[in-house]
Design a protein around this motif. Structure first.
Motif, PDB file in Angstrom:
ATOM      1  N   ASP A 137      -0.086   5.023   5.117  1.00  0.00           N
ATOM      2  CA  ASP A 137       0.290   4.480   5.986  1.00  0.00           C
ATOM      3  C   ASP A 137      -0.612   2.612   5.790  1.00  0.00           C
ATOM      4  O   ASP A 137      -1.563   2.392   5.783  1.00  0.00           O
ATOM      5  CB  ASP A 137       0.135   4.544   7.800  1.00  0.00           C
ATOM      6  CG  ASP A 137       0.411   3.206   8.293  1.00  0.00           C
ATOM      7  OD1 ASP A 137       2.016   2.460   7.711  1.00  0.00           O
ATOM      8  OD2 ASP A 137       0.091   3.084   9.807  1.00  0.00           O
ATOM      9  N   THR A 138      -0.977   3.198   4.502  1.00  0.00           N
ATOM     10  CA  THR A 138      -2.036   2.304   4.007  1.00  0.00           C
ATOM     11  C   THR A 138      -1.537   1.086   3.445  1.00  0.00           C
ATOM     12  O   THR A 138      -2.041  -0.370   3.386  1.00  0.00           O
ATOM     13  CB  THR A 138      -2.531   2.774   2.290  1.00  0.00           C
ATOM     14  OG1 THR A 138      -1.606   3.124   1.519  1.00  0.00           O
ATOM     15  CG2 THR A 138      -3.566   3.944   2.778  1.00  0.00           C
ATOM     16  N   VAL A 139       0.051   1.151   2.909  1.00  0.00           N
ATOM     17  CA  VAL A 139       1.090  -0.514   2.829  1.00  0.00           C
ATOM     18  C   VAL A 139       2.561  -0.111   3.111  1.00  0.00           C
ATOM     19  O   VAL A 139       3.002   1.086   2.691  1.00  0.00           O
ATOM     20  CB  VAL A 139       0.710  -0.399   1.131  1.00  0.00           C
ATOM     21  CG1 VAL A 139       0.838   0.343   0.882  1.00  0.00           C
ATOM     22  CG2 VAL A 139       1.242  -1.409   0.878  1.00  0.00           C
ATOM     23  N   ARG A 140       2.927  -1.197   3.691  1.00  0.00           N
ATOM     24  CA  ARG A 140       4.392  -0.671   4.106  1.00  0.00           C
ATOM     25  C   ARG A 140       5.322  -1.912   3.378  1.00  0.00           C
ATOM     26  O   ARG A 140       4.777  -3.047   2.968  1.00  0.00           O
ATOM     27  CB  ARG A 140       4.461  -0.429   5.074  1.00  0.00           C
ATOM     28  CG  ARG A 140       3.303   0.362   5.941  1.00  0.00           C
ATOM     29  CD  ARG A 140       3.664  -0.239   7.349  1.00  0.00           C
ATOM     30  NE  ARG A 140       2.955  -0.945   7.793  1.00  0.00           N
ATOM     31  CZ  ARG A 140       1.911  -1.266   8.334  1.00  0.00           C
ATOM     32  NH1 ARG A 140       1.785  -0.558   8.703  1.00  0.00           N
ATOM     33  NH2 ARG A 140       2.111  -2.559   8.983  1.00  0.00           N
ATOM     34  N   ILE A 141       6.227  -1.589   3.535  1.00  0.00           N
ATOM     35  CA  ILE A 141       7.399  -2.263   2.521  1.00  0.00           C
ATOM     36  C   ILE A 141       7.514  -3.343   4.051  1.00  0.00           C
ATOM     37  O   ILE A 141       7.028  -3.221   4.882  1.00  0.00           O
ATOM     38  CB  ILE A 141       8.955  -2.153   2.341  1.00  0.00           C
ATOM     39  CG1 ILE A 141       8.421  -1.007   1.183  1.00  0.00           C
ATOM     40  CG2 ILE A 141       9.802  -2.877   2.083  1.00  0.00           C
ATOM     41  CD1 ILE A 141      10.598  -0.769   1.672  1.00  0.00           C
ATOM     42  N   GLY A 142       7.263  -4.982   2.946  1.00  0.00           N
ATOM     43  CA  GLY A 142       6.638  -6.772   3.962  1.00  0.00           C
ATOM     44  C   GLY A 142       5.847  -6.708   4.068  1.00  0.00           C
ATOM     45  O   GLY A 142       5.337  -7.382   4.476  1.00  0.00           O
ATOM     46  N   ASP A 143       4.397  -5.650   3.689  1.00  0.00           N
ATOM     47  CA  ASP A 143       2.978  -5.940   4.161  1.00  0.00           C
ATOM     48  C   ASP A 143       2.715  -7.418   2.849  1.00  0.00           C
ATOM     49  O   ASP A 143       3.282  -7.479   2.323  1.00  0.00           O
ATOM     50  CB  ASP A 143       2.198  -5.064   4.429  1.00  0.00           C
ATOM     51  CG  ASP A 143       2.176  -3.977   5.554  1.00  0.00           C
ATOM     52  OD1 ASP A 143       2.851  -4.631   6.349  1.00  0.00           O
ATOM     53  OD2 ASP A 143       1.514  -2.680   5.051  1.00  0.00           O
ATOM     54  N   THR A 144       2.008  -8.449   3.783  1.00  0.00           N
ATOM     55  CA  THR A 144       1.648  -8.951   2.965  1.00  0.00           C
ATOM     56  C   THR A 144       0.473  -8.536   2.172  1.00  0.00           C
ATOM     57  O   THR A 144      -0.892  -8.272   2.948  1.00  0.00           O
ATOM     58  CB  THR A 144       0.912  -9.929   3.437  1.00  0.00           C
ATOM     59  OG1 THR A 144       2.312 -10.619   4.691  1.00  0.00           O
ATOM     60  CG2 THR A 144       0.566 -11.127   2.440  1.00  0.00           C
TER      61      THR A 144
END
Length: 342
Positions: free
Chosen positions: A188-195
């Motif tokens: 959960d460090t980066v996800r689809i849709g994150d800026t």
């Protein structure tokens, strides 16, 4: 010769009938369980299922063995390879349908956008891993149908340790990206849709694979970054916990600026702006310089894009307000003649 042809036609007819029956059953189950999205998605498996059935019938029907014997074992081997490939295709379709149904079900009950993005990323990664495993297993089983591959199988197993060491050294970068992709998906460090901000460039995560991430920049360029970058180097994730952001506008004005009126003008413009989420706002004089007063306006927005556009709008509107209502509040460079000089 007539009997094998009749058996061949019967196998094709049985395949079409089985495909139709399965499709009708799925339609009825989907109609009786409208909340379960998996049944309509499983209808996509009809074509690979029919291919599996027809190839299995061709191999199992005793009258068709005469056709195979008349044309040597190559035809029999070809049908076997076709069966294995069809089974792999069917497995890929079933896994995709199940994962899409799980994601669709979660989207209807989830009320946390951040958690929904995390689940989307994890399911996308699971699908890629499952597809890769199915393809590798299918190809391996197809290769083992060749007698030459079975003959050298023992030798390959005996030298598997050495080959594994050599492959690990040669594919070190690929393997590191693979495990980094799994770590990103479930850490959960980066996800689809994150800026995110990578090397000073801000963008939105558009795609995550086992080896790279695709980031859409503000000017619609795509930045492709290896997944190992997000494990080994620091980066900014503006929406990891909360998609909302604080927009900041800094103005340099004259010392005579009526800050209270400027604060009231800010609130009036925020109320009319749909990009303000109504949570927080403020305006303070944060610093002074010999020639200006530094005023900082802060306001919240729902998304990073809204925050950027809100910041642009408010800056333009506050400058226009000072220009029209308080022109003396704009920064000025004061000059004063020394009394002792002519």
């Amino acid at each position: 010769m007539l009997r094998p042809l009749i058996a061949l036609l019967a196998a094709i007819a049985a395949t079409l009938v089985i495909g139709w029956i399965v499709d009708q059953v799925l339609q009825r189950v989907a109609a009786s369980h409208p909340d379960a999205a998996v049944w309509p998605l499983l209808r996509r498996c009809r074509v690979p299922l029919q291919l599996v059935v027809v190839s299995a019938l061709l191999l199992a029907a005793a009258p068709l063995e005469r056709i195979f014997h008349q044309h040597d074992d190559n035809l029999h081997h070809l049908v076997l390879l076709f069966l294995l490939g069809s089974v792999g295709w069917l497995a890929v379709r079933v896994v995709a349908a199940v994962l899409e149904a799980v994601l669709g079900r979660y989207e209807t009950v989830a009320d946390d956008p951040a958690r929904l993005q995390r689940v989307q990323t994890q399911i996308s990664m699971l699908r890629r891993v499952a597809d890769a495993v199915i393809v590798v297993v299918t190809v391996a089983m197809m290769l083992l149908t060749f007698s030459a591959m079975r003959t050298i199988g023992a030798g390959l197993l005996a030298s598997a340790g050495i080959v594994g060491i050599v492959a690990g050294i040669a594919l070190q970068g690929t393997l590191s990206n693979f495990f980094a992709g799994l770590q990103i998906a479930f850490g959960d460090t980066v996800r689809i849709g994150d800026t995110v901000v990578v090397d000073g460039q801000q963008g939105t995560v558009e795609e995550i694979t086992l080896s790279y991430l695709v980031i859409r920049l503000w000017d619609y360029r795509r930045l492709v970054v290896p997944v190992s970058y997000f494990v080994n180097k620091p980066f900014e994730n503006w929406t990891r916990r909360d998609p909302g952001l604080l927009a900041v506008v800094v103005l340099h004005v004259d010392h005579t600026t009526p800050v209270d009126r400027l604060r009231a003008a800010l609130y009036e413009r925020l109320e009319r702006n749909p990009r303000w989420d109504g949570t927080e706002w403020a305006l303070h004089a944060t610093d002074t310089t010999p020639s200006t007063l530094v005023v900082r306006a802060t306001m919240t927005a729902r998304t990073p894009d809204d925050a950027a556009l809100l910041r642009f709008d408010i800056r333009e509107q506050l400058v226009a307000y000072l220009r029209d209502e308080h022109p003396g509040a704009l920064p000025r460079l004061r000059t004063e003649e020394h009394p002792g000089r002519a």
